[in-house]
Structure formats: C-alpha cells, structure tokens
Design a protein around this motif. Sequence first.
Motif, mmCIF file in Angstrom:
data_model
loop_
_atom_site.group_PDB
_atom_site.id
_atom_site.type_symbol
_atom_site.label_atom_id
_atom_site.label_comp_id
_atom_site.label_asym_id
_atom_site.label_seq_id
_atom_site.Cartn_x
_atom_site.Cartn_y
_atom_site.Cartn_z
ATOM 1 N N UNK A 1 -28.835 2.637 27.498
ATOM 2 C CA UNK A 1 -28.704 3.806 26.632
ATOM 3 C C UNK A 1 -28.479 3.368 25.186
ATOM 4 N N UNK A 2 -29.237 3.955 24.291
ATOM 5 C CA UNK A 2 -29.128 3.620 22.871
ATOM 6 C C UNK A 2 -28.136 4.564 22.203
ATOM 7 N N UNK A 3 -27.178 4.005 21.501
ATOM 8 C CA UNK A 3 -26.205 4.805 20.763
ATOM 9 C C UNK A 3 -26.299 4.570 19.259
ATOM 10 N N UNK A 4 -26.461 3.311 18.870
ATOM 11 C CA UNK A 4 -26.534 2.971 17.450
ATOM 12 C C UNK A 4 -27.468 1.789 17.241
ATOM 13 N N UNK A 5 -27.946 1.679 16.005
ATOM 14 C CA UNK A 5 -28.680 0.488 15.598
ATOM 15 C C UNK A 5 -27.942 -0.146 14.422
ATOM 16 N N UNK A 6 -28.633 -1.014 13.708
ATOM 17 C CA UNK A 6 -27.994 -1.801 12.661
ATOM 18 C C UNK A 6 -28.886 -1.866 11.431
ATOM 19 N N UNK A 7 -28.310 -1.657 10.261
ATOM 20 C CA UNK A 7 -28.994 -1.940 8.999
ATOM 21 C C UNK A 7 -28.276 -3.108 8.327
ATOM 22 N N UNK A 8 -29.029 -4.166 8.038
ATOM 23 C CA UNK A 8 -28.515 -5.289 7.266
ATOM 24 C C UNK A 8 -29.573 -5.606 6.205
ATOM 25 N N UNK A 9 -29.695 -4.723 5.237
ATOM 26 C CA UNK A 9 -30.768 -4.692 4.243
ATOM 27 C C UNK A 9 -32.052 -4.213 4.925
ATOM 28 N N UNK B 1 -38.871 -4.049 6.751
ATOM 29 C CA UNK B 1 -37.653 -4.573 6.149
ATOM 30 C C UNK B 1 -37.476 -3.819 4.832
ATOM 31 N N UNK B 2 -36.486 -4.190 4.061
ATOM 32 C CA UNK B 2 -36.234 -3.464 2.818
ATOM 33 C C UNK B 2 -37.323 -3.742 1.795
ATOM 34 N N UNK B 3 -37.467 -2.855 0.852
ATOM 35 C CA UNK B 3 -38.414 -3.070 -0.223
ATOM 36 C C UNK B 3 -38.000 -4.305 -1.022
ATOM 37 N N UNK B 4 -38.996 -5.090 -1.450
ATOM 38 C CA UNK B 4 -38.720 -6.318 -2.176
ATOM 39 C C UNK B 4 -38.542 -7.537 -1.297
ATOM 40 N N UNK B 5 -38.624 -7.368 0.040
ATOM 41 C CA UNK B 5 -38.490 -8.515 0.949
ATOM 42 C C UNK B 5 -39.839 -9.228 1.054
ATOM 43 N N UNK C 1 -41.297 -12.349 1.411
ATOM 44 C CA UNK C 1 -40.844 -13.667 1.861
ATOM 45 C C UNK C 1 -41.789 -14.799 1.462
ATOM 46 N N UNK C 2 -43.059 -14.485 1.253
ATOM 47 C CA UNK C 2 -44.016 -15.532 0.877
ATOM 48 C C UNK C 2 -44.471 -15.414 -0.576
ATOM 49 N N UNK C 3 -43.827 -14.528 -1.341
ATOM 50 C CA UNK C 3 -44.064 -14.378 -2.785
ATOM 51 C C UNK C 3 -45.527 -14.116 -3.133
ATOM 52 N N UNK C 4 -46.164 -13.274 -2.329
ATOM 53 C CA UNK C 4 -47.557 -12.927 -2.622
ATOM 54 C C UNK C 4 -47.685 -11.548 -3.262
ATOM 55 N N UNK C 5 -46.547 -10.929 -3.571
ATOM 56 C CA UNK C 5 -46.561 -9.629 -4.221
ATOM 57 C C UNK C 5 -46.556 -8.455 -3.268
ATOM 58 N N UNK C 6 -46.468 -8.718 -1.949
ATOM 59 C CA UNK C 6 -46.478 -7.649 -0.938
ATOM 60 C C UNK C 6 -45.301 -7.820 0.004
#
Length: 477
Positions: free
Chosen positions: A218-226, A155-159, A161-166
């Motif tokens: 057949x794969x044509x595109x993917x998705x970025x949402x952060x 996922x994006x940097x800074x995600x 989710x459990x606030x453990x610093x990683x």
Amino acid sequence: MLGSSRSRHRLTTALAGFGLLVTGAALQVGTAAAPAHAATTYRVLFDDGHAEEAGNADWIISTSKPDPLAQDSSPSSETDWTGALSSWGVALQKTGSYSMKTATSALTYGGSSTTDLSNFDALVLPEPNTLFTTAEKTAIMNFVNNGGGLFMISDHTGADRNSDGEDAVEILNDLMTNNSVDSTDPFGFSIDSLDISSGYPAAISDSSNAVLNGSFGTVTKSLIADGTTATLKPSDNSNVKGLVYRSGYSGNTGAFFATSTFGSGRVAFWGDSSPIDDGTGQSGNTLYDGWNDTGATNAALALNATAWLTGASSGSSGGGGGGGGGTCTSAQLLGNPGFESGNTTWTASSGVITNSSSEAARTGSYKAWLDGYGSAHTDTLSQSVTIPSGCSATLSFYLHIDTAETTTSTAYDKLTVTAGSTTLATYSNLNAASGYVLKSFDVSSLAGTTATIKFSGVEGSTLQTSFVVDDTALNVS
C-alpha cells in the motif's frame, strides 16, 4: 541479534521494525527461497541510451546489458546486480513473473533488435538526459498507442547532468508535445519547470487503485529530494489522474505521481528520480537511498506501477479507462488489513494484534506480533476470505523477523503461512532481518472458494524469535 526483554516479548534489536527492505515476492519453503513463477512473463525495458548514467546518475538495474541475468542469474539482494535501480530490478526478478532488459541504443518499434519495443510490455525512462530523436518519439508513442506501458521519471528543472542544455523536464515535455503521432497533449498533463527541494507527498485515498493498493503493498507517501510536479489537464485526456500530491496541492496542480492512458496503452509519471535510487550504484557516484526511505513507500509505488503498466495487475486505470478486462472486479479482500482497527476481523491468539511500541508497525500503530517470548509458545493469526471465480489473486504482506538465536544453521523457531490447505512459505530465526520485507504469493488457484489465510508461529523453549506482520492484502483482478 541480541537485545533486551520485556514482560511479554523480547526485543532483540534497536532497529526492529524500522526501514523498508523490499526483496520482491520470494516464495520460501523451509529456509530456502525460490521464486513462484507465473504463467505469464511481463517484459520490461529500462532505457540507458539517453545519458541515464551521466554525472552522479546511475539509473540502471545492472551493469550487464542488455541482460541483467548475465551478472547474476538468480539475484537475492540488491547488490547482486550493480546499479542505483538494482533494488527495483531484483524485486521484479524475484517474483518469477518479469523479464527485464536494458536498452543502450536508439529506441525502435517494429524492428528486429532484441530491445525493440515490440518485444516488451512496458518501457521505463528513468530521467533521460538527452533528447529523443524524431524516430524514437514516433516509436515510443506508437508503442503506447498500441498497448504498451510508459513509465516517465523526471527530476527537477536544471538537472542537466551531461551539460547538453537539456534536462528531463524539457526532454519528457518534448516527447509529449513534439512528436509525429499526437502532440495535442496526448496524456493530459505537462511537467512543471520547478525545483522543489524536499517533501513527502501524500497519496490520495483510493482503495480500488491498483497502483496505490497493489500486490507489492500500500502506498501512503513518496519522497521529494529536489524534484518537480505535473499540471493535469483532464479536458485534454479524461483518464489522467493524480495519485500522489505535493503538500498543500490537489486536483489539477502539484501532482507528484500521475497516471493516464493513450490509445490502448498506459502511462505513469513520477516527479523525481530520488525515490527510485537505492543508493547502491557504481563506485564514484554520489547517490541517495530513496528506495528504502522509511518516511515513504517508494518501493511499493514503483513496483505496483510497473505491474499496472505491464498488465500484471489489471486494476483501475489512471482515470477510469483501460482496465484489464475479464469478469473479475478488482478489489482488496482482507478486512482490517493493516490491523489499525485492533483485534477485529482477524482471529488471533491473545496479544498478537497490538500497538506495543517494543516492535514498531510498518505503517500506523498496530501490527500482528507472533511469538517473541523466549519460551515454548505458539501463536496464530487467521482470516477466512471468499475469492470470486474468474479472478487472479495475490496475497501479500510485510514481514519483520528478529531473533536472539545465534545459530546460522538451525531453525528453532518457525512461522508457517498457509492459504486453505496450501502451505505458501515457512520462515524461521534464520530469516531475521533489520527491516520489513515484502512477501507476495499467487493464490489464483483458490478462486471460487472460501479459504483461510493463516499465520502460525511456533517458538522453541529458549531464546526468542519475533515474527511481526503488517500491511496485508489479498488483491484480485
């Protein structure tokens, strides 16, 4: 599903042809569905031992762990299993070719646990949020080195989710650079510390690649949402290959989806967890339905990659190594598979291959539209293909059915799909749905023959049913 009419076909829903509803490779005879079981079962372990459910994340295939079958032994829809990855799990389960488990404790390799990695062909790490221990990293790396498949989803940097610093970027980079097996850039890529807010990364053109052109579509595109991307380092591993790129990027930078090899195993990387999220997780979680996002082909990408990682599709490897062996050359055999060349290659009834806007194509402009007249009518669509000896073969296509019939019990209008003399499936007005559904069948028994793939639609005297086919494939490996 009543709707308006036009001069040739009746369109019965404003949603016709839109959306991607992947329900797996169901074999349907008449109006009943049953999985087509394969001789080999491919085993997939989904990790849930590293805070994959922290915060709004819900990266599980089922709340029943380790065995999702305890929740529903024969799931037919994504909601039969509970979790934001349930669509992924159910789609694999419905093929009859996969066995899945969920790991909730430390990952091991060579132990006696039922979720020990030695019992599986592929491991999925869906955005882990706690660091792997030294022992776990050794287990994962040895698993891949000895032939296992590893699917890393970031996922994006800074995600955090459990606030453990990683976050997942740091955790997956740590796995690749701080382990006791090989820390010298073993996979040939590093994950970028980025937060890319949005986008639809595009797939490269590679018709021989089993991840981009597999039995699930057949794969044509993917998705970025952060999400993020990876930087490739082919000098460290010549088998690394970017398959899907952020807009404006190519080559060694901006790879949103990449594959590689390590030892005898295979590796896949995806830069965001939103594409695998089906929006149907546990109550209280805020989720995003990227799996069914109509601007992308995320389901096909996830499922094809799973097949490639497990060895279910031998195909071409991430960068040219680690193929499936044997004497068969991997290929897609159907001509004009998406009908974009118009009325060529296929033999079809008049008007079947069309770019009419009244029924939307799944991709591109053209599709094959059988029936839909609201009167007694028969349409056919066929193509003969030679399947080489020694090959495993899979026929797949996307099917959308809409109907003006109101019955819930009588199949007035039918579509029959055959390969050679074998009837693969029969669909009817009772199978109507708002979006395209992926269908997949093992036709390996036809290897060494020339077989005709045929779709036959027969419509009754009143009330239309439209059978719309797109993005066909006959993949061999």
